[in-house]
Scaffold this active site. Structure first.
Site, PDB file in Angstrom:
ATOM      1  N   SER A 125       3.694  -4.583  -1.116  1.00 43.91           N
ATOM      2  CA  SER A 125       4.011  -3.285  -1.734  1.00 43.91           C
ATOM      3  C   SER A 125       5.465  -2.944  -1.580  1.00 43.91           C
ATOM      4  O   SER A 125       6.213  -3.343  -0.329  1.00 43.91           O
ATOM      5  CB  SER A 125       3.005  -2.165  -1.064  1.00 43.91           C
ATOM      6  OG  SER A 125       3.581  -1.043  -1.419  1.00 43.91           O
ATOM      7  N   TYR A 150      -0.191   2.787   6.633  1.00 38.05           N
ATOM      8  CA  TYR A 150      -0.549   1.779   5.512  1.00 38.05           C
ATOM      9  C   TYR A 150       0.623   1.076   5.304  1.00 38.05           C
ATOM     10  O   TYR A 150       0.477  -0.219   5.100  1.00 38.05           O
ATOM     11  CB  TYR A 150      -0.817   2.579   4.160  1.00 38.05           C
ATOM     12  CG  TYR A 150      -0.931   1.779   3.025  1.00 38.05           C
ATOM     13  CD1 TYR A 150      -1.653   0.708   2.613  1.00 38.05           C
ATOM     14  CD2 TYR A 150       0.164   1.980   2.098  1.00 38.05           C
ATOM     15  CE1 TYR A 150      -1.717   0.105   1.664  1.00 38.05           C
ATOM     16  CE2 TYR A 150       0.285   1.171   0.889  1.00 38.05           C
ATOM     17  CZ  TYR A 150      -0.548   0.216   0.842  1.00 38.05           C
ATOM     18  OH  TYR A 150      -0.651  -0.818  -0.276  1.00 38.05           O
ATOM     19  N   LYS A 154       1.455  -3.329   5.981  1.00 34.32           N
ATOM     20  CA  LYS A 154       2.065  -4.091   5.052  1.00 34.32           C
ATOM     21  C   LYS A 154       3.329  -5.086   5.500  1.00 34.32           C
ATOM     22  O   LYS A 154       3.417  -6.391   5.459  1.00 34.32           O
ATOM     23  CB  LYS A 154       2.462  -3.841   3.869  1.00 34.32           C
ATOM     24  CG  LYS A 154       1.363  -2.972   2.764  1.00 34.32           C
ATOM     25  CD  LYS A 154       0.615  -4.077   2.096  1.00 34.32           C
ATOM     26  CE  LYS A 154      -0.778  -3.446   1.465  1.00 34.32           C
ATOM     27  NZ  LYS A 154      -1.797  -4.615   1.268  1.00 34.32           N
TER      28      LYS A 154
END
Ligand code: NAD
Ligand code: UDP
Length: 338
Positions: A125, A150, A154
């Site tokens: 992302s 979050y 990643k």
């Protein structure tokens, strides 16, 4: 054209990618625990493509169950979408995010070693860039300070896969850094339907449009941008899905590790997206401009030249088409897949 294990394949981006894989002649094998998607998606895939792909309801963290998938199918490559993706929830429940996202990736990497499957495409992302120093963002820009657990997952998974690539001479790894996917399949039978009140802008807009929600709050009107609202790079989910097919082709050239931004290269403000939606669908969206949302970056959009140069991929669909397709899906399925 072989079997592709698609983890998270009944989710929003995964389901659209399965369609593109089938179109390109691949044989997707889906693994999903359905924690954020519905089994009905498989019927919709069949409706669009004529094919119901093989499906396993399994948690990727469950290594024994995952072994069965590798035993029963000659997997040639993997597209790893499975993961939890709510930024807000990750701040409330960081451990859940580390366990699920990092834990499932660890299991997958161990199974890649065990079964000698060396090709993987990973859903990363733009969040890995943190608060970008300049835009458009290029892949060589530094990976930043994650704004949430979050985002941190990643960054960690990217590192795990980079290490995997550097320690396995046969490994081919594509890290795809997505910008903001919006839109739905043009048929109107597949799209995004978040559980609960949406966090993301487009599903919020469509739920206001359909009457489920009363009013959109635009988070902040005093940013230093052309109209005071934040800038993002909204990419049609079908373009994004097609990008995965290009990434698989790239891995067939045995490139080792590759990293690509997948966006449009174009920045759009919140108000521009709202107005594009109004224009594309000939309706008004009820909105107010409210306070800033903590943690939002002012501008985030991609330079996508590398994906074009090295894979021949670029986004083809417009914001207007994405707005039309989002509304087509939402209006035909006001309660999603229920
Ligand atoms: P989604 O929630 O619709 O799809 C993810 C799927 O993974 C769901 O079907 C869910 O049930 C499944 N899943 C989650 N944990 C699992 C586990 N442990 N085992 C098996 N299945 C599991 O999300 P999406 O929007 O399609 O996103 C797909 C991937 O792309 C995610 O990794 C997400 O972080 C990443 N991503 C999404 C966006 C976005 O804005 N949608 C942006 C950048 C990156
Ligand atoms: N946004 C908004 N109202 C909402 C949801 C989002 O104004 O109800 C804004 C948000 O502040 C950001 C943009 O829309 O500037 C995109 O937000 P989203 O959460 O979809 O993506 P991300 O922030 O992760 O890029």
């Amino acid at each position: 054209m072989g079997k592709v294990l698609v983890t998270g394949g009944t989710g929003y981006i995964g389901s659209h990618t399965v369609i593109e894989l089938l179109k390109a002649g691949y044989e997707p094998v889906i693994v999903d625990n359905l924690c954020n998607s519905k089994i009905e998606v498989l019927n919709r895939i069949k409706l669009i493509s004529g094919i119901k792909p093989k499906f396993y309801q399994i948690d990727v963290q469950d290594k024994e169950a995952m072994r069965r998938v590798f035993e029963e199918n000659e997997i040639e490559s993997i597209i790893h979408f499975a993961g939890l993706k709510s930024v807000g929830e990750s701040v409330q429940k960081p451990q859940l995010y580390y366990d699920n996202n990092v834990g499932s990736s660890k299991v997958l990497i161990e199974l890649m070693e065990e079964y000698g499957v060396h090709n993987i495409v990973f859903s990363s992302s733009a969040t890995v860039y943190g608060n970008p120093k300049s835009v458009p963002i290029v892949e060589t820009d530094p990976v930043g300070e994650a704004a949430s657990p979050y985002g941190e997952t990643k960054i960690i998974i990217e590192k795990m896969l980079m290490e995997y690539a550097s320690t396995h001479k046969d490994a081919n790894v594509a890290l795809l850094r997505y910008f903001n996917p919006i839109g739905a399949h043009p048929s109107g039978v597949m799209g995004e339907y978040p559980t609960g009140i949406p966090n993301n802008l487009m599903p919020y807009i469509t739920q206001v449009a359909v009457g489920t929600l009363k009013q959109l709050t635009v988070f902040g009107g005093d940013y230093p941008t052309r109209d005071g609202t934040c800038v993002r790079d909204y990419i049609h989910v079908v373009d994004l899905a097609v990008g995965h097919v290009y990434a698989l082709h790239k891995l067939e050239e045995k490139p080792g590790l590759v990293i690509y931004n997948l966006g449009t290269g174009k920045g759009t403000t919140v108000l521009e997206l709202v107005h594009a939606f109004e224009k594309a669908n000939n309706m008004k969206i009820n909105y107010v401009v409210g306070d800033r949302r903590p943690g939002d970056v002012t501008e985030c959009y991609a330079n996508c030249d590398k994906a074009y140069k090295e894979m021949g991929w670029k986004a083809e669909l417009s914001i207007e088409e994405a707005c039309r397709d989002s509304w087509n899906w939402q209006s035909k399925n006001p309660h999603g897949y229920e």
